[in-house]
Design an enzyme around this catalytic site. Structure first.
Site, mmCIF file in Angstrom:
data_model
loop_
_atom_site.group_PDB
_atom_site.id
_atom_site.type_symbol
_atom_site.label_atom_id
_atom_site.label_comp_id
_atom_site.label_asym_id
_atom_site.label_seq_id
_atom_site.Cartn_x
_atom_site.Cartn_y
_atom_site.Cartn_z
ATOM 1 N N CYS A 47 0.837 -1.209 0.000
ATOM 2 C CA CYS A 47 0.000 0.000 0.000
ATOM 3 C C CYS A 47 0.869 1.254 0.000
ATOM 4 C CB CYS A 47 -0.928 0.006 1.215
ATOM 5 S SG CYS A 47 -2.047 -1.404 1.276
ATOM 6 N N ASP A 48 1.922 1.220 0.771
ATOM 7 C CA ASP A 48 2.894 2.310 0.810
ATOM 8 C C ASP A 48 3.474 2.523 -0.585
ATOM 9 O OD1 ASP A 48 5.901 3.027 0.916
ATOM 10 O OD2 ASP A 48 5.273 3.601 2.926
#
Length: 166
Positions: free
Chosen positions: A60-61
């Protein structure tokens, strides 16, 4: 509905599966200042909507960073990243990571976006990884439900779809 796994375990997606050509469903999410944001707030713009389970995880980062870096190459495209992370956590994460080009939005309160776009993972109360492109007339022009929640989306295809949308 799209078939999705998370850490190789099947999950149930709640809501309506979106397809290319659909009118983009309305939703209500929260900005980092707790104000309500809807689809209408970006009316008339092309939107690339990046959906992630939680900003505090590796993929997600990376997904959020990638779209943050691509914004300047997309022209007049608004990039929204939506998760169920609390608005405070999203604001903190963006500040700590220098994320300034995408708008992070929280679906934690009502899971309105998750239900409207068919990405609410019932078993986890998280959003499944997905990417949507909505054109300036609110028509969905690109959809990717990532089949395994820990995999990356097809960045190149989403970026090209956003560039092509008007």
């Amino acid at each position: 509905m799209a078939s999705v796994t998370f850490k190789n375990n099947p999950v149930t997606l709640l809501g309506n599966e979106i397809k290319v050509g659909d009118k983009a469903p309305h939703f209500k999410v929260l900005a980092n200042d707790l104000s309500v944001v809807t689809l209408d707030d970006t009316k008339g713009q092309v939107r690339l909507i990046s959906v992630v389970p939680s900003l505090d995880t590796g993929v997600c980062d990376a997904q959020t960073r990638r779209f943050n870096e691509e914004v300047n190459n997309l022209g007049n495209v608004k990039v929204l990243t939506i998760s169920v992370d609390l608005p405070f956590a999203q604001k903190r994460w963006c500040g700590a990571n220098g994320i300034e080009n995408v708008q992070t939005l929280s679906d934690h309160r009502e899971i309105s976006f998750g239900e409207a776009y068919g990405v609410h993972m019932k078993e986890l109360r998280l959003l499944a990884r997905a990417v949507f492109v909505v054109d300036s007339n609110d028509t969905v022009t690109y959809v990717e439900y990532v089949s395994e929640g820990t995999n990356h989306p097809n960045y190149e295809a989403a970026i090209e779809a956003a560039k092509a949308a008007k």
